[in-house]
Design a protein around this motif. Structure first.
Motif, PDB file in Angstrom:
ATOM      1  N   PHE A 249       0.835  -1.341   0.461  1.00 10.53           N
ATOM      2  CA  PHE A 249      -0.036   0.288   0.036  1.00 10.53           C
ATOM      3  C   PHE A 249       0.667   1.374  -0.259  1.00 10.53           C
ATOM      4  O   PHE A 249       1.712   1.322   0.735  1.00 10.53           O
ATOM      5  CB  PHE A 249      -1.306  -0.184   1.375  1.00 10.53           C
ATOM      6  N   TYR A 250       0.147   2.124  -0.972  1.00  6.62           N
ATOM      7  CA  TYR A 250       1.472   3.056  -0.724  1.00  6.62           C
ATOM      8  C   TYR A 250       0.066   4.598  -0.840  1.00  6.62           C
ATOM      9  O   TYR A 250      -0.949   4.418   0.025  1.00  6.62           O
ATOM     10  CB  TYR A 250       1.601   3.905  -2.309  1.00  6.62           C
ATOM     11  N   ASP A 251       0.913   5.761  -0.878  1.00  9.53           N
ATOM     12  CA  ASP A 251      -0.495   6.910  -0.052  1.00  9.53           C
ATOM     13  C   ASP A 251      -0.809   7.307  -1.064  1.00  9.53           C
ATOM     14  O   ASP A 251      -2.089   7.801  -0.801  1.00  9.53           O
ATOM     15  CB  ASP A 251       1.279   8.182  -0.764  1.00  9.53           C
ATOM     16  N   ASP A 252      -1.479   6.819  -2.034  1.00 10.48           N
ATOM     17  CA  ASP A 252      -2.803   6.706  -2.887  1.00 10.48           C
ATOM     18  C   ASP A 252      -3.519   6.102  -2.684  1.00 10.48           C
ATOM     19  O   ASP A 252      -4.752   6.075  -3.225  1.00 10.48           O
ATOM     20  CB  ASP A 252      -1.740   6.479  -4.611  1.00 10.48           C
ATOM     21  N   HIS A 253      -3.443   5.055  -1.807  1.00 12.77           N
ATOM     22  CA  HIS A 253      -4.578   4.411  -1.189  1.00 12.77           C
ATOM     23  C   HIS A 253      -4.399   4.943   0.151  1.00 12.77           C
ATOM     24  O   HIS A 253      -5.566   4.016   0.551  1.00 12.77           O
ATOM     25  CB  HIS A 253      -3.637   3.166  -1.053  1.00 12.77           C
ATOM     26  N   GLN A 255      -7.449   6.545   0.631  1.00 11.68           N
ATOM     27  CA  GLN A 255      -9.198   6.462   0.748  1.00 11.68           C
ATOM     28  C   GLN A 255      -9.728   5.293   0.808  1.00 11.68           C
ATOM     29  O   GLN A 255      -9.790   4.562   1.605  1.00 11.68           O
ATOM     30  CB  GLN A 255      -9.463   6.904  -0.228  1.00 11.68           C
ATOM     31  N   LEU A 256      -8.947   3.881   0.079  1.00 10.79           N
ATOM     32  CA  LEU A 256      -9.555   2.405  -0.388  1.00 10.79           C
ATOM     33  C   LEU A 256      -8.661   2.325   0.943  1.00 10.79           C
ATOM     34  O   LEU A 256      -9.886   1.322   2.273  1.00 10.79           O
ATOM     35  CB  LEU A 256      -8.537   2.126  -1.032  1.00 10.79           C
ATOM     36  N   LEU A 257      -7.933   2.438   1.967  1.00  8.38           N
ATOM     37  CA  LEU A 257      -7.554   2.079   3.974  1.00  8.38           C
ATOM     38  C   LEU A 257      -8.869   2.126   4.169  1.00  8.38           C
ATOM     39  O   LEU A 257      -9.550   1.581   5.147  1.00  8.38           O
ATOM     40  CB  LEU A 257      -6.255   2.281   3.678  1.00  8.38           C
ATOM     41  N   ARG A 258      -8.811   3.893   4.172  1.00  8.52           N
ATOM     42  CA  ARG A 258     -10.209   4.023   5.122  1.00  8.52           C
ATOM     43  C   ARG A 258     -11.192   3.284   4.980  1.00  8.52           C
ATOM     44  O   ARG A 258     -12.011   3.009   6.159  1.00  8.52           O
ATOM     45  CB  ARG A 258     -10.518   5.195   5.119  1.00  8.52           C
ATOM     46  N   ARG A 259     -12.157   3.000   3.818  1.00  6.22           N
ATOM     47  CA  ARG A 259     -13.143   2.476   3.913  1.00  6.22           C
ATOM     48  C   ARG A 259     -13.309   0.868   3.743  1.00  6.22           C
ATOM     49  O   ARG A 259     -14.489   0.723   3.569  1.00  6.22           O
ATOM     50  CB  ARG A 259     -13.289   1.843   2.191  1.00  6.22           C
ATOM     51  N   SER A 260     -12.059   0.644   3.879  1.00  2.02           N
ATOM     52  CA  SER A 260     -11.857  -1.056   4.458  1.00  2.02           C
ATOM     53  C   SER A 260     -12.353  -1.547   6.157  1.00  2.02           C
ATOM     54  O   SER A 260     -13.269  -2.209   6.866  1.00  2.02           O
ATOM     55  CB  SER A 260     -10.517  -1.084   4.430  1.00  2.02           C
ATOM     56  N   LYS A 267       0.990  -4.778   3.804  1.00  2.32           N
ATOM     57  CA  LYS A 267       2.464  -4.409   3.857  1.00  2.32           C
ATOM     58  C   LYS A 267       1.903  -3.340   3.352  1.00  2.32           C
ATOM     59  O   LYS A 267       1.567  -2.385   2.101  1.00  2.32           O
ATOM     60  CB  LYS A 267       2.845  -5.164   2.739  1.00  2.32           C
ATOM     61  N   ILE A 268       2.337  -1.987   4.747  1.00  2.00           N
ATOM     62  CA  ILE A 268       2.823  -0.955   4.213  1.00  2.00           C
ATOM     63  C   ILE A 268       3.870   0.033   3.743  1.00  2.00           C
ATOM     64  O   ILE A 268       5.131  -0.540   4.003  1.00  2.00           O
ATOM     65  CB  ILE A 268       3.085   0.759   5.847  1.00  2.00           C
ATOM     66  N   TRP A 269       4.406   0.942   2.431  1.00  2.30           N
ATOM     67  CA  TRP A 269       5.519   0.729   1.946  1.00  2.30           C
ATOM     68  C   TRP A 269       5.896   1.912   2.548  1.00  2.30           C
ATOM     69  O   TRP A 269       5.197   2.876   3.538  1.00  2.30           O
ATOM     70  CB  TRP A 269       4.887   1.769   0.798  1.00  2.30           C
ATOM     71  N   PRO A 270       7.627   1.640   3.383  1.00  2.24           N
ATOM     72  CA  PRO A 270       7.910   2.298   5.028  1.00  2.24           C
ATOM     73  C   PRO A 270       8.286   4.185   4.215  1.00  2.24           C
ATOM     74  O   PRO A 270       7.959   4.589   5.152  1.00  2.24           O
ATOM     75  CB  PRO A 270       9.539   2.078   4.246  1.00  2.24           C
ATOM     76  N   GLN A 271       8.256   4.256   2.609  1.00  2.00           N
ATOM     77  CA  GLN A 271       8.189   5.684   2.581  1.00  2.00           C
ATOM     78  C   GLN A 271       6.747   6.043   1.794  1.00  2.00           C
ATOM     79  O   GLN A 271       6.527   7.346   1.926  1.00  2.00           O
ATOM     80  CB  GLN A 271       8.776   5.832   1.142  1.00  2.00           C
ATOM     81  N   ALA A 272       6.067   5.887   2.581  1.00  2.00           N
ATOM     82  CA  ALA A 272       4.804   6.322   2.420  1.00  2.00           C
ATOM     83  C   ALA A 272       4.079   7.884   3.442  1.00  2.00           C
ATOM     84  O   ALA A 272       3.300   7.181   4.234  1.00  2.00           O
ATOM     85  CB  ALA A 272       3.506   5.186   2.640  1.00  2.00           C
ATOM     86  N   ARG A 274       2.455  10.003   4.016  1.00  2.00           N
ATOM     87  CA  ARG A 274       0.997  10.685   4.200  1.00  2.00           C
ATOM     88  C   ARG A 274       0.404   8.940   5.002  1.00  2.00           C
ATOM     89  O   ARG A 274      -0.661   9.834   6.005  1.00  2.00           O
ATOM     90  CB  ARG A 274       0.264  10.674   3.076  1.00  2.00           C
ATOM     91  N   LEU A 275       0.214   8.210   4.787  1.00  2.89           N
ATOM     92  CA  LEU A 275      -0.231   7.159   5.462  1.00  2.89           C
ATOM     93  C   LEU A 275       0.052   7.386   6.677  1.00  2.89           C
ATOM     94  O   LEU A 275      -0.788   7.222   7.625  1.00  2.89           O
ATOM     95  CB  LEU A 275      -0.037   5.801   4.810  1.00  2.89           C
ATOM     96  N   TYR A 276       0.985   7.364   7.202  1.00  2.00           N
ATOM     97  CA  TYR A 276       2.036   7.451   8.204  1.00  2.00           C
ATOM     98  C   TYR A 276       1.618   8.772   9.174  1.00  2.00           C
ATOM     99  O   TYR A 276       0.974   8.603  10.005  1.00  2.00           O
ATOM    100  CB  TYR A 276       3.842   7.035   8.810  1.00  2.00           C
ATOM    101  N   ARG A 277       1.424   8.986   8.829  1.00  2.00           N
ATOM    102  CA  ARG A 277       1.078  10.818   9.306  1.00  2.00           C
ATOM    103  C   ARG A 277      -0.465  11.029   9.057  1.00  2.00           C
ATOM    104  O   ARG A 277      -0.661  11.449  10.386  1.00  2.00           O
ATOM    105  CB  ARG A 277       1.185  12.177   8.129  1.00  2.00           C
ATOM    106  N   VAL A 278      -1.919  10.125   8.196  1.00  2.00           N
ATOM    107  CA  VAL A 278      -2.540  10.502   8.706  1.00  2.00           C
ATOM    108  C   VAL A 278      -3.268   9.306   9.848  1.00  2.00           C
ATOM    109  O   VAL A 278      -4.130   9.139  10.855  1.00  2.00           O
ATOM    110  CB  VAL A 278      -3.489  10.318   7.745  1.00  2.00           C
ATOM    111  N   PHE A 279      -2.727   7.691   9.723  1.00  2.00           N
ATOM    112  CA  PHE A 279      -2.898   7.144  10.730  1.00  2.00           C
ATOM    113  C   PHE A 279      -2.820   6.739  11.815  1.00  2.00           C
ATOM    114  O   PHE A 279      -3.119   6.518  12.817  1.00  2.00           O
ATOM    115  CB  PHE A 279      -3.426   5.564   9.327  1.00  2.00           C
ATOM    116  N   LEU A 280      -1.545   7.699  12.385  1.00  2.00           N
ATOM    117  CA  LEU A 280      -0.859   7.838  13.454  1.00  2.00           C
ATOM    118  C   LEU A 280      -1.098   9.265  14.503  1.00  2.00           C
ATOM    119  O   LEU A 280      -1.000   8.387  15.481  1.00  2.00           O
ATOM    120  CB  LEU A 280       0.447   7.526  13.067  1.00  2.00           C
TER     121      LEU A 280
END
Length: 567
Positions: A249-253, A255-260, A267-272, A274-280
């Motif tokens: 999963f990358y940053d552009d996923h 909204q997809l992850l939120r819908r789940s 697996k989350i890409w270590p350089q994502a 935005r994902l780490y910033r939003v979900f943490l």
């Protein structure tokens, strides 16, 4: 304190530390296993980074190669430390260093507190699900696997083949029914303690040590022995492609992850970032919905289909090396005319005017490609140069149809043209082929070559066309085709012309009121007879009387039917 987190870490240690702090900040103790393959220097720095966290522990290190026993050992050791050091924990959640919480941790704690006796672990027998990729389902429990599939592939394959040849089968310990499922589970203290403290654990460990991918079967099998309430599903969102490899999963996923609505994803890409910033950012969301990865299954199914099947006529990196993955050899329908341009003097112009489609000349002729209007380049910068075309004739045809999709393409073909497209042409369900067999003789009839050269060329062209017709008539061919001998076509040309145009399925299809101008065939019958007299039998043209003029004259006592139709 109701949930403890066991983390298996082997890479991206900085991200793992960030997620571990997120868990402990919400009141979840964490026990981390760091793969023994991680260098001692990196491991020391990792521990030092988390040394201020009192709720984080580190378990003994084991080497964790994919598909081997080391992963189970690591999980056992970390789980034992979790149960020993944190007696208040009621559920143990197994995660990896690349896992990321998708919802506030409080929601996971509340969810598990409401289900104190429920074990969440995917667990199914090999007979019930077609999950396995690579041919080893039941055999992973009955053969021995002492070699690493990734590091010792040759030994792995040879040892499996040897056991199959010898008919070797391992004995499954009494009382165990092998089950499989996702490695990422959440077990109650009661069930996990029963598995780790089982009096037969040594026997179980010895058996599973030689099972293939034991981390997907050890806890999944033993949980069935001790759990009183199993929900056969994982609370971790993990998706796999058709080859069994996990989706990343990358940053552009986002909204997809939120819908789940899932609690955790990997697996989350270590350089994502935005994902780490939003979900943490652990805000109290108040969401009380059930995890529902089915909401995004349709998207993943489409992704798998696009990866494996692609778009018809478009050759992608993921499909090109694999025969049978074409999903259609070409992108749209097209028509091939063989013999028409030889028999009619203005066939290309007539057909373009009559049907409204783009009509090319001999695209695969001896010279450069004869595109409509004799353009040197057409859509998609496709060059007419023969050297480019002949480097890969099949790919050239595929490109031409793809580049001009949305517009029906027609082109002329013949036995003097490059025959490299025949395998693709005959196997392509989009191809519509109309053949006037033997029409290749008309240019020879009108040429100024000496008869010896004509005879040799006629024999060669007839042999090539005969093989082409045989390929079209093969039971394995998928192209649609119509074949007329030259004799029967000349006798009544309007009906086959109407048939050929109608089968192109153009919007402007209508009854023909005129036909293209036919070449002068005066003396053609005598020309064929001369070929016969010279020892070459021209059989593909049909029956042309030696003294008859099928184009303009008539047989004695018979009036020839006209082929021009007036409104």
């Amino acid at each position: 304190m109701s949930v403890g987190i066991v983390m298996l870490v082997h890479t991206a240690l900085g991200r793992a530390a960030q997620v571990a702090r997120h868990w402990t900040a919400a009141g979840c103790p964490v026990v981390i296993h760091c793969d023994a393959k991680v260098s001692a220097r990196a491991y020391r720095a990792f521990r030092k980074e988390l040394s201020d966290e009192t709720e984080i522990r580190f378990s003994p290190r084991f080497r964790c190669d994919w598909g081997t026993w080391g992963i189970v050992q690591a999980t056992q050791g970390a789980s034992e430390k979790m149960l020993h050091d944190f007696p208040e924990v009621r559920h143990v959640y197994l995660a990896s260093g690349s896992c990321l919480p998708l919802r506030p941790v409080r929601e996971l704690q509340d969810y598990l507190a409401a289900r104190p006796q429920t074990d969440f672990i995917e667990s199914a027998t090999t007979a019930d699900v077609p999950w396995t990729v690579g041919g080893l389902d039941a055999e992973r429990f009955t053969l021995r696997f002492p070699f690493s599939w990734k590091r010792q592939r040759r030994l792995f394959d040879r040892y499996v083949a040897l056991q199959r040849r010898l008919g070797f089968r391992r004995r499954i310990p009494k009382g165990l029914v092998p089950h499989m499922g996702s490695q990422w589970w959440c077990l109650t203290r009661r069930t996990l303690s029963a598995i780790l403290e089982d009096p037969d654990r040594r026997l179980h460990d010895r058996y599973f040590r030689r099972v293939w991918i034991p981390d997907e079967s050890y806890f999944q099998t033993l949980a069935r022995r001790y759990s009183t309430d199993i929900e056969s599903r994982s609370l971790t969102l993990s998706k796999f492609d058709f080859q069994g490899k996990p989706h990343i999963f990358y940053d552009d996923h986002l909204q997809l992850l939120r819908r789940s609505d899932c609690f955790v994803a990997r697996k989350i890409w270590p350089q994502a970032n935005r994902l780490y910033r939003v979900f943490l950012t652990d805000a109290e969301g108040g969401k009380r919905t059930e995890p529902n990865p089915g909401k995004i299954d349709r998207i993943f199914s489409k992704a798998v289909e696009r990866r494996t099947r692609g778009r018809p006529g478009l050759y992608m990196q993921s499909r090109f090396p694999h025969g049978g993955w074409e999903n259609g050899l070409t992108s749209s329908k097209y028509t091939v005319f063989q013999g028409f341009a030889e028999l009619f003097e203005d066939f290309e112009m007539w057909l373009a005017r009559t049907s409204g489609v783009r009509v090319h000349g001999h695209v695969f002729g001896p010279g450069d490609a004869e595109f409509a209007g004799r353009q040197p380049v057409i859509n998609g910068a496709l060059s007419a140069r023969a050297a480019i075309r002949d480097a890969n004739p099949g790919a050239y045809l595929t490109n031409m149809i793809w580049n001009t999709r949305g517009e029906r393409q027609c082109f002329q073909y013949g036995p003097a043209d490059n025959q490299g497209i025949v395998p693709l042409l005959t196997a392509d369900s989009n191809a519509q082929v109309a053949v006037i067999s033997g029409a290749w003789a008309v240019p020879l009839f009108r040429s100024n070559l000496n008869f010896g050269e004509i005879r040799a060329e006629a024999a060669r062209l007839q042999k090539v066309e005969s093989e082409f017709l045989e390929a079209l008539r093969s039971p394995h061919a998928k192209a649609r085709f119509r074949i007329w001998t030259m004799a029967e076509f000349v006798e009544s040309p309007m009906e086959p012309l109407q048939t050929a145009v109608d089968e192109m399925e153009t919007r402007s299809a209508r009854r023909l009121t005129e036909a293209p101008k036919m070449a002068d065939l005066s003396g053609f019958g005598q020309f064929l007879q001369t070929l016969k007299n010279q020892g070459m039998h021209p059989y593909l043209m049909g029956d042309f009387p030696a003294l008859d003029d099928p184009a303009g004259g008539a047989r004695p006592g018979k009036t020839r039917k006209p082929y021009l139709v007036q409104k």
